[in-house]
Design a protein around this motif. Structure first.
Motif, mmCIF file in Angstrom:
data_model
loop_
_atom_site.group_PDB
_atom_site.id
_atom_site.type_symbol
_atom_site.label_atom_id
_atom_site.label_comp_id
_atom_site.label_asym_id
_atom_site.label_seq_id
_atom_site.Cartn_x
_atom_site.Cartn_y
_atom_site.Cartn_z
ATOM 1 N N GLY A 1 41.243 40.310 27.535
ATOM 2 C CA GLY A 1 40.305 39.952 28.600
ATOM 3 C C GLY A 1 40.384 40.883 29.790
ATOM 4 O O GLY A 1 39.357 41.353 30.311
ATOM 5 N N ILE A 2 41.605 41.184 30.249
ATOM 6 C CA ILE A 2 41.806 42.075 31.391
ATOM 7 C C ILE A 2 41.290 43.481 31.070
ATOM 8 O O ILE A 2 40.625 44.121 31.892
ATOM 9 C CB ILE A 2 43.302 42.142 31.777
ATOM 10 N N GLY B 1 37.879 32.408 25.677
ATOM 11 C CA GLY B 1 38.820 31.900 26.673
ATOM 12 C C GLY B 1 39.884 32.894 27.082
ATOM 13 O O GLY B 1 40.937 32.509 27.615
ATOM 14 N N TYR B 2 39.627 34.201 26.877
ATOM 15 C CA TYR B 2 40.627 35.225 27.189
ATOM 16 C C TYR B 2 40.632 35.625 28.664
ATOM 17 O O TYR B 2 41.612 36.206 29.139
ATOM 18 C CB TYR B 2 40.380 36.498 26.362
ATOM 19 N N MET B 3 39.530 35.376 29.376
ATOM 20 C CA MET B 3 39.428 35.780 30.789
ATOM 21 C C MET B 3 39.852 34.610 31.668
ATOM 22 O O MET B 3 39.084 33.669 31.898
ATOM 23 C CB MET B 3 38.003 36.239 31.101
ATOM 24 N N HIS C 1 44.191 35.747 36.566
ATOM 25 C CA HIS C 1 44.286 37.205 36.455
ATOM 26 C C HIS C 1 43.140 37.942 37.153
ATOM 27 O O HIS C 1 43.139 39.174 37.173
ATOM 28 C CB HIS C 1 44.319 37.625 34.979
ATOM 29 N N LEU C 2 42.196 37.199 37.724
ATOM 30 C CA LEU C 2 41.021 37.832 38.324
ATOM 31 C C LEU C 2 41.364 38.671 39.556
ATOM 32 O O LEU C 2 40.617 39.585 39.918
ATOM 33 C CB LEU C 2 39.978 36.767 38.701
ATOM 34 N N TYR C 3 42.507 38.387 40.199
ATOM 35 C CA TYR C 3 42.905 39.184 41.367
ATOM 36 C C TYR C 3 43.171 40.638 40.992
ATOM 37 O O TYR C 3 43.155 41.535 41.859
ATOM 38 C CB TYR C 3 44.164 38.580 42.008
ATOM 39 N N LEU C 4 43.399 40.893 39.700
ATOM 40 C CA LEU C 4 43.671 42.260 39.241
ATOM 41 C C LEU C 4 42.411 43.122 39.177
ATOM 42 O O LEU C 4 42.505 44.354 39.200
ATOM 43 C CB LEU C 4 44.311 42.227 37.851
ATOM 44 N N LEU D 1 39.875 48.350 39.725
ATOM 45 C CA LEU D 1 38.690 49.140 40.075
ATOM 46 C C LEU D 1 39.100 50.377 40.872
ATOM 47 O O LEU D 1 38.640 51.494 40.597
ATOM 48 C CB LEU D 1 37.707 48.295 40.892
ATOM 49 N N VAL D 2 40.003 50.184 41.846
ATOM 50 C CA VAL D 2 40.528 51.316 42.629
ATOM 51 C C VAL D 2 41.332 52.260 41.721
ATOM 52 O O VAL D 2 41.217 53.483 41.818
ATOM 53 C CB VAL D 2 41.413 50.810 43.792
ATOM 54 N N VAL D 3 42.124 51.669 40.820
ATOM 55 C CA VAL D 3 42.908 52.459 39.869
ATOM 56 C C VAL D 3 42.005 53.359 39.037
ATOM 57 O O VAL D 3 42.308 54.541 38.812
ATOM 58 C CB VAL D 3 43.726 51.528 38.937
#
Length: 243
Positions: free
Chosen positions: A46-47, A186-188, A192-195, A200-202
């Motif tokens: 998901g990530i 159901g993987y997202m 973990h959404l704070y990542l 995005l910056v990475v």
């Protein structure tokens, strides 16, 4: 993931983005083994899908002058179809066994091309369709199919910019398709959404650094590096390290 490991995770993610940009087949081939050290496998899928969407948009922006529309069609369409199939069946198959099989396959394939330099995949439409199907299926099941796509694209002898732009456009379609399936699987997960903004910056920083390095490389150095990176991906996948 324990918060104290977040800086390590970010540094490794930037490295994955740099290597993925230099190799031309996307950061997920490195990011998935890295993320798998910190998260359970379904969360990794998901990530990775969400992160890779922004990563590929960034690559398209940086390398927008190069694009082979014919390869996007012949390789991209089967990849999008098969990534949805792979993403659906990912919840029924043992990811450890699949990751090990993929790792062994990539090690053997990359060594063959490094040792026997005259060995080539012919730049035929049929091979593009087969490569796209396999890379899509692998991306859906394991979160990464870029190495298989990279080997297929290498057969068409594109210059560096066209290689990366074409790969990124295909990958964008793959990530969009599998993101939908992963969401319903159901993987997202909310925790973990704070990542997402961090990654995005990475993706921007890693792609920019990768492009600077890539501008100083010859075409032959680029080809050899792609194969070496694929070999490294295979070894990492077989080791399947956990933190």
């Amino acid at each position: 993931m324990i918060t104290r490991y977040l800086p390590i995770f970010i540094i490794l993610s930037i490295l994955a983005e740099i290597l993925g940009t230099i190799g031309g087949f996307g950061s997920s081939v490195f990011f998935v083994p890295i993320a798998n050290m910190f998260f359970d496998f379904q969360s990794v899928l998901g990530i990775t899908a969400l992160y890779h969407l922004s990563s590929n948009v960034t690559k398209i922006a940086f390398f927008k002058k190069g694009l082979d529309k014919r390869i996007v069609l012949y390789l991209g369409v089967p990849a999008i179809i098969f990534v949805s199939i792979g993403a659906y069946f990912s919840k029924y198959l043992d990811p450890k066994i699949l990751t090990y099989i993929l790792g062994v396959f990539l090690i053997i394939l990359s060594l063959l091309f490094l040792i026997f330099k005259q060995l080539k995949i012919l730049p035929k439409t049929r091979n593009a369709i087969i490569g796209g199907s396999l890379s899509g299926l692998s991306a859906g099941l394991l979160g990464t199919g870029g190495a298989i796509r990279g080997i297929t694209l290498a057969a068409f002898k594109m210059d560096k910019n066209k290689f990366i732009a074409t790969s990124a456009v295909i990958d964008l379609g793959i990530d969009f398709s599998r993101s939908i399936v992963y969401y319903f699987n159901g993987y997202m997960r909310k925790e973990h959404l704070y990542l997402v903004p961090i990654l995005l910056v990475v993706s921007v920083v890693g792609t920019w650094i990768g492009k600077l390095i890539l501008n100083k490389m010859s075409q032959e150095q680029f080809r050899n590096l792609v194969l070496i990176l694929i070999l490294l991906i295979g070894i990492i996948s077989v080791m399947n390290i956990k933190i």
